[in-house]
Design a protein around this motif. Structure first.
Motif, mmCIF file in Angstrom:
data_model
loop_
_atom_site.group_PDB
_atom_site.id
_atom_site.type_symbol
_atom_site.label_atom_id
_atom_site.label_comp_id
_atom_site.label_asym_id
_atom_site.label_seq_id
_atom_site.Cartn_x
_atom_site.Cartn_y
_atom_site.Cartn_z
ATOM 1 N N GLU A 1 10.413 5.261 3.999
ATOM 2 C CA GLU A 1 10.173 6.398 4.278
ATOM 3 C C GLU A 1 8.398 6.600 4.016
ATOM 4 O O GLU A 1 7.956 7.224 4.991
ATOM 5 C CB GLU A 1 10.569 7.629 3.285
ATOM 6 C CG GLU A 1 10.317 9.304 3.625
ATOM 7 C CD GLU A 1 11.003 10.009 2.747
ATOM 8 O OE1 GLU A 1 10.428 11.188 2.658
ATOM 9 O OE2 GLU A 1 11.928 9.507 1.969
ATOM 10 N N GLU A 2 7.983 5.989 3.331
ATOM 11 C CA GLU A 2 6.523 6.004 2.666
ATOM 12 C C GLU A 2 5.818 4.844 3.817
ATOM 13 O O GLU A 2 4.524 5.493 4.213
ATOM 14 C CB GLU A 2 6.262 5.701 1.376
ATOM 15 C CG GLU A 2 4.765 5.744 0.877
ATOM 16 C CD GLU A 2 4.517 7.241 0.531
ATOM 17 O OE1 GLU A 2 3.396 7.839 1.029
ATOM 18 O OE2 GLU A 2 5.571 8.131 0.391
ATOM 19 N N VAL A 3 6.429 3.880 4.037
ATOM 20 C CA VAL A 3 5.968 2.919 5.240
ATOM 21 C C VAL A 3 5.589 3.492 6.584
ATOM 22 O O VAL A 3 4.535 3.524 7.241
ATOM 23 C CB VAL A 3 6.807 1.833 5.320
ATOM 24 C CG1 VAL A 3 6.177 0.869 6.465
ATOM 25 C CG2 VAL A 3 6.499 0.991 4.026
ATOM 26 N N SER B 1 0.834 -1.238 -0.016
ATOM 27 C CA SER B 1 0.041 0.008 -0.132
ATOM 28 C C SER B 1 0.701 1.305 -0.249
ATOM 29 O O SER B 1 0.635 2.287 -0.800
ATOM 30 C CB SER B 1 -1.022 -0.166 1.173
ATOM 31 O OG SER B 1 -1.677 1.222 1.113
ATOM 32 N N ALA B 2 1.876 1.426 0.859
ATOM 33 C CA ALA B 2 2.982 2.446 0.804
ATOM 34 C C ALA B 2 3.565 2.656 -0.429
ATOM 35 O O ALA B 2 3.890 3.518 -0.953
ATOM 36 C CB ALA B 2 3.949 2.177 1.908
ATOM 37 N N GLU C 1 0.041 4.424 10.039
ATOM 38 C CA GLU C 1 0.017 3.901 11.491
ATOM 39 C C GLU C 1 0.244 2.652 11.683
ATOM 40 O O GLU C 1 1.047 2.246 12.618
ATOM 41 C CB GLU C 1 -1.729 4.220 11.783
ATOM 42 C CG GLU C 1 -1.968 4.084 13.116
ATOM 43 C CD GLU C 1 -3.068 4.213 13.573
ATOM 44 O OE1 GLU C 1 -3.518 3.934 14.685
ATOM 45 O OE2 GLU C 1 -4.018 4.685 12.833
ATOM 46 N N ALA C 2 0.081 1.803 10.472
ATOM 47 C CA ALA C 2 0.228 0.317 10.767
ATOM 48 C C ALA C 2 1.854 0.275 10.456
ATOM 49 O O ALA C 2 2.256 -0.768 10.884
ATOM 50 C CB ALA C 2 -0.364 -0.461 9.691
ATOM 51 N N GLY C 3 2.549 1.113 9.787
ATOM 52 C CA GLY C 3 3.749 0.962 9.549
ATOM 53 C C GLY C 3 4.854 1.856 10.575
ATOM 54 O O GLY C 3 6.053 1.610 10.415
ATOM 55 N N ARG C 4 4.183 2.160 11.502
ATOM 56 C CA ARG C 4 5.408 3.109 12.307
ATOM 57 C C ARG C 4 6.299 2.285 13.193
ATOM 58 O O ARG C 4 7.271 2.687 13.411
ATOM 59 C CB ARG C 4 4.402 4.003 13.216
ATOM 60 C CG ARG C 4 3.847 5.307 12.171
ATOM 61 C CD ARG C 4 3.289 6.389 13.422
ATOM 62 N NE ARG C 4 2.586 7.205 12.442
ATOM 63 C CZ ARG C 4 1.295 7.516 12.550
ATOM 64 N NH1 ARG C 4 0.659 6.850 13.346
ATOM 65 N NH2 ARG C 4 0.581 8.348 11.831
#
Length: 531
Positions: free
Chosen positions: A327-329, A299-300, A333-336
């Protein structure tokens, strides 16, 4: 300069039941007269007004009015074809009308498109887009008048405010300028020859592709907004990055099609909405196939390459480095909580099978592979529901093998009795799910073998036709139920009591089930047709 990707020629996917479905949509929205003209063009291809008059037996004024309605709602595109005159006669241009099948089917997806927009924009943007869906195409003045008539107490709507909303939607590519009203197709022999290298093989263009490419404005003005200044002159807000060539084409279009005396008209850009739905389908498929982490990464990547993806059916996304993906991930919220080590692991997952391809430390999303796997899973699911577990195993084997296999070999691999295997194979072949070939060996004793395989492109079209057929049946059933209760629907809601209320509850329940089923079937149609 990036080479073009190899594109294999494909058969047309507009099926017989697809045409019937499109005609039913037009009938439901615009009546029998308009649908008669539309059906004639859908079935016969591009036609002139004189031919439409001959085939439909309608008057010239009726045909003209029907065409105006269809053009207004983006269902028909006019174009001119150059015809060389005889000896001593001048060249003339003949206007023909082409039905836009995709745009007709998109009319049933407006609720999906509105849901996409609601996730990014506020109510004012939704209202503007709803007006474009309702009226097909509008000028800035018409949008302003519509907003003015619906303005709430205490709120003052200005032309600048409406233009600002329009600019937001155009920057996001959800709205665009309408195509040229009557583009001219260049004669085939005068069309410039295209260079063909090892990676530059192009699929032959359909008449619809040629017309739409000729009609669409250049990118520099396709998403520019008309800006009336204080002196009343018309100026366009256009990208400052316009090249010299684009500037010349821009000026030519402005003077010819969008000049000072012309009115600029806008409509919804269905291509962008389809792109969003395709991205969602890809992410959902990866989440079901792998896990949430891989879906988050994909998705990112899709968000990062959205601006570079210019074709709805692009085979591969733009290249991304590991750092740009990370950087996009971490923006999500799910990738922090994801580390670089986690990201590498998820990219490795996506690389087997190659849903994401790595080359020279750069990553590309393989759209074609993701969609192909989703299509295969959908086909297998249909076989499982319709023919049972044994048929599912047999079909899955042939689908994954992609080659001719003999009956006995299929029985051995799938652990299904040979007699039962033969029955299942024959049933699937009879229903056009399999391709069958006979192999005769001439020896002392002549032996005949039955060989089976899945021809995916043919099966794809067959399943698509079945999906259109099923959706058409649901629409017809809903139309029948509404017609049966037309007297009930005329009664005000507050007066539907007792037995009338029970009938109303039943009708609402049926309507909800049928409409929900239509949306699910449409998801499958988009998977096989639009993506």
């Amino acid at each position: 300069m990036r080479n073009k990707v190899v594109v294999k020629p494909q058969i047309s996917l507009v099926t017989p039941y697809g045409i019937e479905y499109a005609v039913h949509v037009i009938t439901d929205h615009f009546g029998n007269l308009v649908s008669k003209v539309c059906e004639c063009i859908l079935r016969r291809g591009p036609l002139t007004r004189s031919n439409l008059k001959r085939y439909t037996e309608l008057s010239d004024s009726q045909i003209k009015n029907c065409l105006l309605v269809l053009i207004q709602h983006n269902c028909v595109q006019a174009f001119a074809v150059e015809q060389t005159g005889g000896f001593g006669e001048a060249t003339r241009f003949v206007t023909q009308y082409l039905a836009l099948f995709n745009n007709i089917v998109h009319r049933m997806r407006f609720s999906k498109f509105m849901k996409i927009l609601s996730q990014e924009f506020d109510g004012e943007c939704l209202d503007l887009l709803e007006g474009l869906f309702e009226h097909g195409r509008l000028t800035l003045k018409q949008m302003f008048d519509r907003a003015k008539s619906a303005e709430k107490e205490g709120k003052h709507v200005t032309l600048d405010y409406v233009q600002e909303i329009l600019l937001k939607l155009m920057n996001a590519r959800y709205v665009e300028r309408c195509p040229a009203p009557e583009p001219v197709l260049a004669p085939k022999d005068e069309a410039p020859a295209k260079k063909r290298g090892p990676k530059e093989i192009e699929e032959p263009k359909s008449i619809e592709q040629e017309v739409l490419e000729a009609a669409v404005p250049v990118e520099a003005i396709r998403f520019s907004v008309l800006d009336p200044d204080v002196d009343g002159e018309k100026k366009d807000i256009k990208p400052s990055s316009m090249t010299a060539g684009e500037k010349r084409k821009y000026d030519a279009l402005e003077s010819d099609e969008f000049g000072a005396t012309a009115t600029v008209v806008y409509h919804a850009n269905f291509e962008e909405f389809v792109r969003c739905l395709r991205h969602k389908a890809c992410v959902d498929n990866v989440r079901a196939r792998l896990d949430d982490g891989a879906a988050t990464v994909l998705s990112a990547m899709l968000d990062a390459t959205r601006n570079e993806e210019t074709e709805v059916k692009a085979k591969r996304s733009a290249s991304l480095s590991l750092s740009s993906i990370y950087e996009e991930v971490i923006k999500t919220e799910a990738g922090r909580n994801m580390t670089l080590e986690h990201l590498r692991a998820y990219l490795a997952e996506l690389g087997t099978p190659p849903l994401v391809k790595v080359s020279d430390d750069s990553y590309n999303i393989e759209f074609e592979k993701i969609i192909e796997l989703a299509q295969i899973e959908e086909m297998e699911s249909i076989v499982l529901k319709r023919y049972g577990q044994d048929a599912y195993r047999i079909f899955r084997l042939l689908s994954r093998e992609g080659r001719l296999m003999e009956t006995e070999k299929i029985a051995d691999v799938t652990f299904v009795e040979k007699k039962e295997t033969s029955k299942i194979l024959y049933k699937l072949w009879k229903d056009d799910y399999l391709h069958m070939e006979k192999l005769v060996l001439a020896a002392a004793r002549q032996t005949q073998f039955m060989l089976w395989k899945v021809k995916k492109q043919n099966l794809l079209k067959h399943i698509l036709d079945e999906l259109f057929h099923a959706t058409l049946n649901l629409r017809q059933r809903l139309a029948y139920e509404l017609d049966q209760e037309k007297e009930l629907l005329k009664i005000p809601a507050d007066k539907r009591t007792g037995a009338l209320n029970n009938r109303n509850i039943r009708l609402n329940k049926i309507r909800k089930i049928l409409q929900s089923s239509q949306m699910k079937l449409d998801d499958s149609i988009m998977l096989f047709y639009d993506f």
